[in-house]
Design a protein around this motif. Structure first.
Motif, PDB file in Angstrom:
ATOM      1  N   ALA A 182       0.906  -1.272  -0.108  1.00  0.00           N
ATOM      2  CA  ALA A 182      -0.109   0.132  -0.094  1.00  0.00           C
ATOM      3  C   ALA A 182       0.757   1.126  -0.008  1.00  0.00           C
ATOM      4  O   ALA A 182       0.419   2.210  -0.678  1.00  0.00           O
ATOM      5  N   HIS A 183       2.094   1.401   1.039  1.00  0.00           N
ATOM      6  CA  HIS A 183       2.788   2.293   0.696  1.00  0.00           C
ATOM      7  C   HIS A 183       3.564   2.483  -0.686  1.00  0.00           C
ATOM      8  O   HIS A 183       3.714   3.814  -0.799  1.00  0.00           O
ATOM      9  N   ALA A 184       3.909   1.696  -1.153  1.00  0.00           N
ATOM     10  CA  ALA A 184       4.524   1.677  -2.618  1.00  0.00           C
ATOM     11  C   ALA A 184       3.476   1.783  -3.802  1.00  0.00           C
ATOM     12  O   ALA A 184       3.661   2.165  -4.861  1.00  0.00           O
ATOM     13  N   GLU A 185       2.103   1.656  -3.428  1.00  0.00           N
ATOM     14  CA  GLU A 185       1.100   1.759  -4.399  1.00  0.00           C
ATOM     15  C   GLU A 185       1.104   0.932  -5.463  1.00  0.00           C
ATOM     16  O   GLU A 185       1.010   1.207  -6.520  1.00  0.00           O
ATOM     17  N   ALA A 186       1.267  -0.402  -5.044  1.00  0.00           N
ATOM     18  CA  ALA A 186       1.624  -1.453  -6.167  1.00  0.00           C
ATOM     19  C   ALA A 186       0.094  -1.436  -6.950  1.00  0.00           C
ATOM     20  O   ALA A 186      -0.742  -1.452  -6.485  1.00  0.00           O
ATOM     21  N   LYS A 187       0.427  -1.930  -8.247  1.00  0.00           N
ATOM     22  CA  LYS A 187      -0.808  -1.916  -8.963  1.00  0.00           C
ATOM     23  C   LYS A 187      -1.112  -3.335  -9.370  1.00  0.00           C
ATOM     24  O   LYS A 187      -2.164  -3.624  -9.633  1.00  0.00           O
ATOM     25  N   ILE A 188       0.004  -4.342  -9.283  1.00  0.00           N
ATOM     26  CA  ILE A 188      -0.404  -5.594  -9.775  1.00  0.00           C
ATOM     27  C   ILE A 188       0.470  -6.543  -8.793  1.00  0.00           C
ATOM     28  O   ILE A 188       1.591  -6.042  -8.348  1.00  0.00           O
ATOM     29  N   LEU A 189      -0.100  -7.607  -8.162  1.00  0.00           N
ATOM     30  CA  LEU A 189       0.693  -8.274  -7.284  1.00  0.00           C
ATOM     31  C   LEU A 189       0.879  -9.872  -7.838  1.00  0.00           C
ATOM     32  O   LEU A 189      -0.260 -10.477  -8.224  1.00  0.00           O
ATOM     33  N   PHE A 190       2.107 -10.494  -7.794  1.00  0.00           N
ATOM     34  CA  PHE A 190       2.228 -11.847  -8.302  1.00  0.00           C
ATOM     35  C   PHE A 190       2.254 -12.511  -7.054  1.00  0.00           C
ATOM     36  O   PHE A 190       3.275 -12.235  -6.461  1.00  0.00           O
TER      37      PHE A 190
END
Length: 645
Positions: A182-190
């Motif tokens: 959330a802190h890094a504002e990830a858009k996709i998670l593998f």
């Protein structure tokens, strides 16, 4: 024994080493001359490394480094354009297309491998798929996967298109995972449907699902089918890995990027509870990691390199990038080193003919418990170098590793640096003798020193490890927190990187480390801040305060002991509190003991004095207590029993 030389390189080892090639090119005849030359003019040194390693630049840099914005904000390889994929994969084609780039073994003994050509094709398919999802330069993607071939492809695919990768330790529970992504504002998670650990299915998809609900920016989860076990499915965001890459192009060009373009955000815990997102660039990773694997570990194209690690620890990306830059083979292992039998690690070395073994002192202490018989059953003659990092060695374990695994013939490259520099401040070279437990000296190009409390260099006594000049892989601040970066590393002395390790240089110039000088704990080689543990405990409705302390542990190096203050009229069970930490942080971070006390020793400014708590638990001298406002709280803390130690 500590002051005796236990290993000396032969003339053949010296003259066949990569670092000897560098020395010959620059007229250097000794280890001491090399170390001095590497820090006298760091611009000259790093330029020499680029040329010696044959680093490929899509556009050459016009200046090696620029400190005009201040030493903490040094920029490197100004004007240069390159990409980690250009140098770790593309450069090896077609010459090494059919050579093994990745060799993997699961805990269930399944074995898979990819050649450099297969790796290139898979990375291309993933890169194409990511672009079709709208992912481009500067976007962030998370990796929460077991060690696998596909995990490496995801890492490189992000690099290839200029996206920023966030590898997360696969043993973390949902809370730490969500906090970081959330802190890094990830858009996709593998992630994966699961993995194996000591014969049990680890349902990491479940943790990924819990975390996803707390990551507002997350658009998609891509799931690798590792085990085929039953998992929950969110049809709006979940996608199988095979479907994600199906029909995608196998020939995608690598994006030339500015040398300062971010490649990785690696999170490391601090004492304030908020994980720090360290930012690492294409140019910085390429040069620092490439230098270390080429010169300090002497990696060559024919080598098979294995470090017992996870992708969420810096040693994961470090191993992959550094070995592939040299055109070698990376060996990946999914499970525990002593499962299903105590000889699992030695059996894999024998069967796969591995040349390099890197491991933490914690893991060695665990393996020692089984004795020498498991080692004796296997041929370890393929090994030519050992490595270690994670925490300081004890002499007994170090010598066991040297004698039983290395047969007194192999050097132990005992290295130390940090996530913050994705590399080493201290590291031996294969051209110099070694003493037990030593790190020998500075990493090449690293102008390190040992300072006393007044900022003066000291020899023969323990002091603070510092670095006096910038290096290419030093973090470019903390992600979205520039001020905290300055406060953490650059605030103690002007233009000096303060690392937080205790170090000592002996009379013969050999370096040794003596642990962290701050409150951060290292549990089985993984750093965690006390505040992260404390915040979990305080979330219990009966708990008002908590202190998490790292104490010596014969297996993990350090274990966690917690002191808890309850709210008036409340009660709590110690085991249930430990369960709560385990559920929130993962099994590796379960407290060894939890004590309920009426108060915690604090200063007048209400800061918990962990130093004193730790000393009291261990029965050591408490030191200066004048700053403590409530000394009665110290008396209540009981020394750890033999069973608790």
């Amino acid at each position: 024994m500590m002051n005796d030389l236990i290993w000396t390189p032969s003339d053949e080892i010296i003259r066949q080493s990569n670092v000897w090639r560098l020395m010959q090119r620059h007229g250097l005849s000794s280890y001491e001359a090399l170390i001095l030359w590497s820090v006298e003019d760091i611009g000259r040194f790093w330029d020499a490394v680029s040329k010696d390693l044959g680093i490929r630049w899509n556009r050459p840099y016009r200046q090696v480094y620029d400190t005009s914005a201040g030493l903490p904000w040094t920029k490197w390889f100004i004007g240069g354009r390159t990409n980690l994929v250009t140098n770790c994969i593309d450069r090896h084609l077609p010459a090494r297309a059919n050579e093994i780039a990745l060799l993997w073994e699961g805990e269930d003994k399944k074995v898979r491998s990819w050649t450099y050509d297969q790796l290139f094709r898979e990375v291309s398919r993933l890169a194409d798929a990511l672009r079709r999802e709208g992912i481009g330069p500067g976007d962030t993607i998370g990796i929460y996967m077991p060690m696998s071939l596909e995990m490496v492809a995801v890492l490189y695919a992000a690099f290839k298109i200029g996206a920023i990768c966030i590898p997360i330790f696969s043993g973390f529970a949902a809370g730490p995972l969500a906090l970081r992504l959330a802190h890094a504002e990830a858009k996709i998670l593998f992630t994966a449907d699961g993995s194996l650990r000591r014969g049990k299915i680890i349902e990491i998809k479940r943790s990924a699902d819990e975390a996803a609900a707390q990551i507002p920016t997350l658009r998609k989860k891509v799931i690798l089918r590792r085990l085929g076990n039953e998992i929950d499915w969110d049809s709006s965001r979940d996608c199988w890995y095979t479907e994600f890459v199906a029909g995608k192009s196998e020939r995608v060009a690598t994006e030339p990027l500015d040398a300062e373009a971010p490649a990785l955000i690696l999170y490391t815990s601090g004492t304030t509870g908020r994980p720090k997102g360290t930012v690492h660039t294409h140019g910085g990773c390429l040069m620092q990691i490439g230098k270390e694997l080429a010169y300090h570990f002497d990696v060559k194209p024919e080598d098979r390199f294995f470090w017992l690690t996870d992708i969420g620890w810096m040693m994961g990306p470090w191993m992959i990038i550094g070995v592939h830059l040299q055109g070698g083979c990376v060996f990946l292992y999914e499970g525990a080193p002593n499962h299903p039998a105590p000889d699992r690690l030695w059996e894999m070395i024998d069967r796969h003919r591995l040349t390099h073994l890197g491991i933490s002192p914690t893991a060695v202490r665990l393996l020692i418990r089984a004795g020498e018989a498991p080692v004796a059953r296997h041929d370890l003659s393929s090994l030519r170098m050992l490595g270690s990092t994670g925490e300081p060695w004890d002499q007994e374990s170090y010598l066991w590793f040297f004698e039983k695994i290395g047969k007194r013939k192999l050097p132990i490259m005992n290295i130390s640096g940090g996530t913050e520099i994705i590399g080493c401040f201290l590291a031996p070279l294969p051209i110099t003798p070694l003493k037990p437990c030593t790190l020998r000296g500075p990493g090449l190009g690293m102008d390190v020193d040992v300072f006393d409390d007044h900022g003066k260099p000291v020899r023969g006594e323990t002091g603070h490890l510092v670095c006096k000049k910038p290096a290419p892989s030093m973090t470019r601040g903390f992600w979205k927190d520039r001020d905290r970066y300055l406060a953490t590393y650059w605030s103690r002395w002007p233009n000096i990187w303060f690392h937080g390790d205790w170090a000592r240089i002996d009379d013969e110039g050999y370096w040794f480390l003596h642990g962290r000088s701050d409150d951060t704990m290292k549990i089985a080689g993984r750093r965690v801040g006390p505040a992260e543990i404390e915040s979990v405990l305080i979330s219990h409705p009966a708990v008002s305060e908590a202190a998490a302390i790292g104490v010596p542990d014969p297996i993990k190096g350090e274990a966690i002991v917690c002191l808890v203050v309850l709210k008036p009229g409340q009660s709590a069970d110690e085991q249930r509190l430990a369960d709560q930490v385990t559920e929130a942080m993962g099994k590796a971070l379960r407290p060894k003991a939890i004590r309920i006390v009426s108060d915690l020793p604090k200063t007048r400014s209400a800061k918990i004095v962990r130093r004193v708590i730790r000393a009291k638990l261990l029965g050591q001298s408490l030191g200066d207590l004048t700053s403590i406002e409530n000394p009665a709280a110290i008396d209540e803390i009981a020394v750890l029993s033999e069973e608790e130690k």
